[in-house]
Design a protein around this motif. Structure first.
Motif, PDB file in Angstrom:
ATOM      1  N   VAL A  31       0.878  -1.175   0.000  1.00 17.47           N
ATOM      2  CA  VAL A  31       0.000   0.000   0.000  1.00 17.47           C
ATOM      3  C   VAL A  31       0.913   1.222   0.000  1.00 17.47           C
ATOM      4  O   VAL A  31       1.589   1.491   0.994  1.00 17.47           O
ATOM      5  CB  VAL A  31      -0.934   0.031   1.226  1.00 17.47           C
ATOM      6  CG1 VAL A  31      -1.819   1.283   1.196  1.00 17.47           C
ATOM      7  CG2 VAL A  31      -1.782  -1.222   1.305  1.00 17.47           C
ATOM      8  N   ASP A  32       0.964   1.935  -1.093  1.00 16.56           N
ATOM      9  CA  ASP A  32       1.873   3.070  -1.211  1.00 16.56           C
ATOM     10  C   ASP A  32       1.256   4.287  -0.520  1.00 16.56           C
ATOM     11  O   ASP A  32       0.386   4.960  -1.088  1.00 16.56           O
ATOM     12  CB  ASP A  32       2.152   3.360  -2.689  1.00 16.56           C
ATOM     13  CG  ASP A  32       3.284   4.369  -2.889  1.00 16.56           C
ATOM     14  OD1 ASP A  32       3.538   5.169  -1.963  1.00 16.56           O
ATOM     15  OD2 ASP A  32       3.905   4.353  -3.962  1.00 16.56           O
ATOM     16  N   ASP A  37      -2.478   5.419  -1.849  1.00 19.02           N
ATOM     17  CA  ASP A  37      -3.271   4.200  -2.059  1.00 19.02           C
ATOM     18  C   ASP A  37      -4.267   3.955  -0.930  1.00 19.02           C
ATOM     19  O   ASP A  37      -5.339   3.376  -1.154  1.00 19.02           O
ATOM     20  CB  ASP A  37      -2.349   2.975  -2.171  1.00 19.02           C
ATOM     21  CG  ASP A  37      -1.535   2.955  -3.452  1.00 19.02           C
ATOM     22  OD1 ASP A  37      -1.725   3.855  -4.294  1.00 19.02           O
ATOM     23  OD2 ASP A  37      -0.699   2.039  -3.598  1.00 19.02           O
ATOM     24  N   GLN A  38      -3.911   4.385   0.283  1.00 18.33           N
ATOM     25  CA  GLN A  38      -4.754   4.136   1.450  1.00 18.33           C
ATOM     26  C   GLN A  38      -6.078   4.894   1.396  1.00 18.33           C
ATOM     27  O   GLN A  38      -7.012   4.585   2.142  1.00 18.33           O
ATOM     28  CB  GLN A  38      -3.995   4.489   2.740  1.00 18.33           C
ATOM     29  CG  GLN A  38      -3.756   5.972   2.966  1.00 18.33           C
ATOM     30  CD  GLN A  38      -2.539   6.520   2.225  1.00 18.33           C
ATOM     31  OE1 GLN A  38      -2.033   5.919   1.300  1.00 18.33           O
ATOM     32  NE2 GLN A  38      -2.064   7.685   2.650  1.00 18.33           N
ATOM     33  N   ALA A  40      -7.941   5.097  -1.343  1.00 21.04           N
ATOM     34  CA  ALA A  40      -8.830   4.516  -2.355  1.00 21.04           C
ATOM     35  C   ALA A  40     -10.101   4.005  -1.692  1.00 21.04           C
ATOM     36  O   ALA A  40     -10.083   3.497  -0.565  1.00 21.04           O
ATOM     37  CB  ALA A  40      -8.112   3.382  -3.079  1.00 21.04           C
ATOM     38  N   TYR A  43     -10.046   0.435  -0.398  1.00 20.72           N
ATOM     39  CA  TYR A  43      -9.239   0.221   0.806  1.00 20.72           C
ATOM     40  C   TYR A  43      -9.948   0.794   2.033  1.00 20.72           C
ATOM     41  O   TYR A  43     -10.011   0.150   3.089  1.00 20.72           O
ATOM     42  CB  TYR A  43      -7.860   0.853   0.645  1.00 20.72           C
ATOM     43  CG  TYR A  43      -6.895   0.465   1.747  1.00 20.72           C
ATOM     44  CD1 TYR A  43      -6.225  -0.748   1.713  1.00 20.72           C
ATOM     45  CD2 TYR A  43      -6.669   1.303   2.841  1.00 20.72           C
ATOM     46  CE1 TYR A  43      -5.358  -1.122   2.722  1.00 20.72           C
ATOM     47  CE2 TYR A  43      -5.806   0.944   3.853  1.00 20.72           C
ATOM     48  CZ  TYR A  43      -5.156  -0.273   3.790  1.00 20.72           C
ATOM     49  OH  TYR A  43      -4.296  -0.644   4.803  1.00 20.72           O
TER      50      TYR A  43
END
Length: 208
Positions: A31-32, A37-38, A40, A43
């Motif tokens: 998870v960048d 990314d977190q 999204a 997620y």
């Protein structure tokens, strides 16, 4: 099991170390955090806190928060023991783990540093000074809490938290010579392949 993790996240590092010490099989899902990314929708639907680590069990159960995950792991797979069962020993070990996880880490979290920069105009050098300040203050307290002598042959949750935070300390230029007990614990833990394998530099999403 699937571990949603960011390579430089010290909280993810803690859980990787615990899983490895227990010799548990898991798949790492990067998870960048820097790329966001977190945030999204998919997620966030699994983890409302939008952070890492997140451990998804084989039955689909989602666990979050590194210390809670480690407590679950230790209660479910009892060997090697990471958290003492005897109440006084447990309280002492958890106090050290909390000093790292609750006193040092939160104020140096990526989200906090981002706010310092975006809302208050902190420069990169000022942000680094901020992080060094809280690491040094926190490690001064932890050093005083640690007993004399060699660390436990099998690291406990306190040793895991110390070692993972030492990674950040070194990253931001904190001299660990001032903290000989902490440095000794870090050296011992990194001599254990299960913890060395959990090190950020050894992760599939690691980059320079």
């Amino acid at each position: 099991m699937k571990l949603y993790s960011y390579w430089r996240s010290t909280t993810s590092y803690r859980v990787r170390a615990a899983l490895n010490l227990k010799r548990l099989a898991y798949e790492t899902i990067p998870v960048d955090l820097v790329a966001g990314d977190q945030n999204a929708q998919e997620y966030a639907a699994l983890n409302a806190g939008k952070g890492v680590p997140m451990l998804v069990l084989d039955d689909g159960t989602v666990l979050t928060q590194s210390l809670a995950i480690i407590e679950y792991i230790d209660a479910t797979w009892t060997q090697p023991q990471l958290i003492p069962r005897e109440p006084m020993a447990r309280a002492r070990v958890m106090a050290i783990a909390h000093a790292v996880a609750l006193d040092i880490h939160p104020v140096n979290n990526l989200r906090v540093i981002g706010q310092l920069k975006s809302r208050f105009g902190a420069t990169p050098d000022q942000a680094t000074d901020w992080m060094r300040h809280w690491i040094i203050e926190g490690f001064t307290a932890v050093e005083a809490m640690l007993p004399d002598g060699a660390p436990p042959e099998t690291p406990d949750i306190a040793g895991i938290c110390i070692t993972t935070q030492a990674y950040n300390a070194r990253r931001w230029g904190v001299d660990l010579h001032a903290f000989p007990k902490i440095a000794r614990i870090e050296q011992h833990c990194l001599s254990i392949p299960a913890i060395a394998d959990a090190h950020p530099d050894n992760q599939p999403d690691a980059r320079v």
